[in-house]
Design a protein around this motif. Structure first.
Motif, mmCIF file in Angstrom:
data_model
loop_
_atom_site.group_PDB
_atom_site.id
_atom_site.type_symbol
_atom_site.label_atom_id
_atom_site.label_comp_id
_atom_site.label_asym_id
_atom_site.label_seq_id
_atom_site.Cartn_x
_atom_site.Cartn_y
_atom_site.Cartn_z
ATOM 1 N N GLN A 78 44.987 38.666 48.195
ATOM 2 C CA GLN A 78 45.690 37.445 47.812
ATOM 3 C C GLN A 78 44.816 36.606 46.892
ATOM 4 O O GLN A 78 43.590 36.545 47.051
ATOM 5 C CB GLN A 78 46.072 36.621 49.047
ATOM 6 C CG GLN A 78 47.055 37.327 49.981
ATOM 7 C CD GLN A 78 47.453 36.451 51.152
ATOM 8 O OE1 GLN A 78 46.875 35.390 51.359
ATOM 9 N NE2 GLN A 78 48.458 36.880 51.889
ATOM 10 N N PHE A 80 42.964 33.489 45.272
ATOM 11 C CA PHE A 80 42.302 32.361 45.918
ATOM 12 C C PHE A 80 41.501 31.618 44.866
ATOM 13 O O PHE A 80 40.818 32.231 44.037
ATOM 14 C CB PHE A 80 41.365 32.853 47.038
ATOM 15 C CG PHE A 80 40.725 31.746 47.823
ATOM 16 C CD1 PHE A 80 41.380 31.188 48.910
ATOM 17 C CD2 PHE A 80 39.468 31.255 47.473
ATOM 18 C CE1 PHE A 80 40.790 30.153 49.635
ATOM 19 C CE2 PHE A 80 38.882 30.225 48.192
ATOM 20 C CZ PHE A 80 39.551 29.675 49.275
ATOM 21 N N ARG A 106 41.028 32.999 55.694
ATOM 22 C CA ARG A 106 41.625 34.192 55.077
ATOM 23 C C ARG A 106 40.964 35.469 55.625
ATOM 24 O O ARG A 106 41.635 36.459 55.892
ATOM 25 C CB ARG A 106 41.442 34.149 53.561
ATOM 26 C CG ARG A 106 42.204 33.032 52.864
ATOM 27 C CD ARG A 106 43.686 33.373 52.689
ATOM 28 N NE ARG A 106 44.353 32.352 51.881
ATOM 29 C CZ ARG A 106 44.529 32.437 50.566
ATOM 30 N NH1 ARG A 106 44.026 33.471 49.912
ATOM 31 N NH2 ARG A 106 45.164 31.476 49.916
#
Length: 455
Positions: A78, A80, A106
């Motif tokens: 993901q 970031f 995370r």
């Protein structure tokens, strides 16, 4: 025992349910950074590598990618954004300190609570809570109960007892200032700073702390002010104190012969059932002080000083036993050894006396028996500090109401050794301990005649 307070360098403390640990914080371009690999290593399986222009990190089988000099990253698939540039120094990936709550959440998939001002990071449900209540006994006592065992460093100073928690995830109570309906212990305050928490208990007289309930309870009491008399030693004709009785369940220390006058008594603090400070998960203060005491004793004897090492094994000895054995040996100087994991170098302590105690006639108040030797103790402290500085060892000279210093009828100094450069592993280094031992021996040699004249 560690009585130095917070360390000077910037530290980050990380608390998880499995363990607690501390890391150095680096300041780069006005921003605080910390090594990401070092944070994750104690928490799971992690590795890192540089690949092209990217720094890749694998944590528990999932890859993440960071770009040196940029703020964009991919964390476990993901996107970031970091609040400041990612830095790469000698293969070490550095992330901004302020990114840790969201970044670690995370990676770990659990809530992360960051006390950014004090640099204390809590992972999951790691917090330790406490309650504090003064029992109106005579004298009154402050009872503090903790939800998990604690082992703080403790320091005393006029009007205050400070407990510094470096490895415990202690969180503040509802109010950071606690007030008690007791003139003897009127209040306590909680504060956080530089990866540590501190509880300061206030009182008009010196306070002492004791532990029980497996480290889950700390009881704080005012120092006893009623005099317990010990016979004052005359310059030529003082009678030796009787040898102390052994603590039940512990090996009895060897009695001191009244015919032997030692020049130096070396006392390794703690021992037996009393571990002292937990310097690390594996290293107890009592073991460090014992090794150093034996080394110092050998060094002193090699330079012609008759030396008595009070504790030569893992033996439980009370403070009164230590004082009685020392006074019976009639030394020129008593040296008590402590160790600390925080700070650097060596701290030298001489006695700070409780108020209200005084001698009566031919007797000395037990808690101020050291008062007649204050000048000799300060001469020794100054000489030791001079020799330590000659060898480039950081040193501080302090006053503290540390028993049994107050009870010793000779020059008396407590020596607390900390790692030479903040590296805990070096605390047990033979080379470092030998350097300190040589400094101490040289310091005593420099004032041998002055110390001998006080006997």
């Amino acid at each position: 025992m560690a009585v130095s307070g917070f360390a000077d360098e910037k530290r980050l403390s990380v608390y998880s349910g499995a363990m607690s640990y501390s890391l150095t914080v680096l300041e780069k371009n006005g921003t605080d950074y910390v090594g990401l690999l070092e944070i994750l290593q104690p928490l799971g399986s992690v590795s890192a590598r540089t690949e092209g222009r990217s720094w890749r990190l694998n944590y528990n089988g999932a890859d993440s990618e960071f770009t040196p000099g940029g703020t964009g990253a991919r964390v476990q698939g993901q996107a970031f954004d970091l609040p400041a540039n990612f830095l790469l120094e000698n293969g070490r990936g550095l992330v901004p300190l302020s990114s840790l709550p969201s970044l670690l959440q995370r990676f770990l998939g659990v809530p992360v609570n960051f006390h950014e001002a004090s640099r204390r990071l809590f992972i999951g449900n790691a917090a330790v809570h406490f309650t504090a209540q003064v029992n109106k006994t005579n004298p009154p006592i402050l009872v503090m109960n903790f939800t998990s065992p604690v082992n703080p460093m403790i320091a005393t100073e006029p009007g205050k007892l400070r407990m510094v928690f470096t490895r415990e995830p202690l969180v503040p109570p509802g109010s950071q200032t606690l007030t008690f309906d007791s003139p003897a212990i009127p209040s306590a305050t909680f504060q956080e700073n530089n990866g540590a928490a501190e509880i300061a208990v206030n009182g008009p007289v010196p306070l002492f702390a004791s532990f029980s309930n497996g480290g889950r309870t700390i009881t704080i009491t005012p120092a006893p002010q009623a005099p317990v008399h010990a016979q004052a030693p005359a310059a030529q004709s003082s009678a030796p104190l009787p040898p102390p009785q052994a603590t039940p369940g512990a090996a009895a220390p060897a009695p001191v012969s009244s015919a032997v006058h030692y020049f130096v008594v070396v006392d390794a603090s703690h021992g037996g059932d009393e571990r002292g400070a937990a310097l690390s998960d594996q290293l107890a203060e009592k073991n460090v002080t014992l090794v150093f005491a034996l080394r110092l004793g050998q060094q002193l004897q090699a330079h012609g000083f008759t030396t008595l090492v009070l504790r030569e094994g893992d033996t439980t000895m009370s403070l009164d036993q230590r004082a009685n054995m020392t006074n019976a040996a009639h030394p020129a100087i008593y040296i008590c050894l402590h160790a600390a994991s925080q700070g650097t170098g060596v701290r030298l302590y001489t006695a700070l006396f409780p108020t209200g105690a005084e001698g009566r006639g031919p007797f000395l108040d037990w808690n101020t028996a050291q008062s007649g030797f204050r000048a000799a103790s300060q001469v020794a402290q100054l000489s030791l500090a001079t020799e330590l500085r000659k060898r480039q060892i950081a040193v501080r000279s302090l006053l503290a109401p540390l028993r049994p210093l107050n009870n010793i009828t000779a020059a008396a100094v407590a020596i607390e050794i900390a790692p030479p450069a903040g590296k805990l592993a070096d605390l047990n280094s033979p080379a470092y301990q030998q350097l300190v031992a040589e400094s101490v021996t040289s310091g005593i040699e420099a004032v041998r005649d002055q110390l001998g004249a006080t006997r």
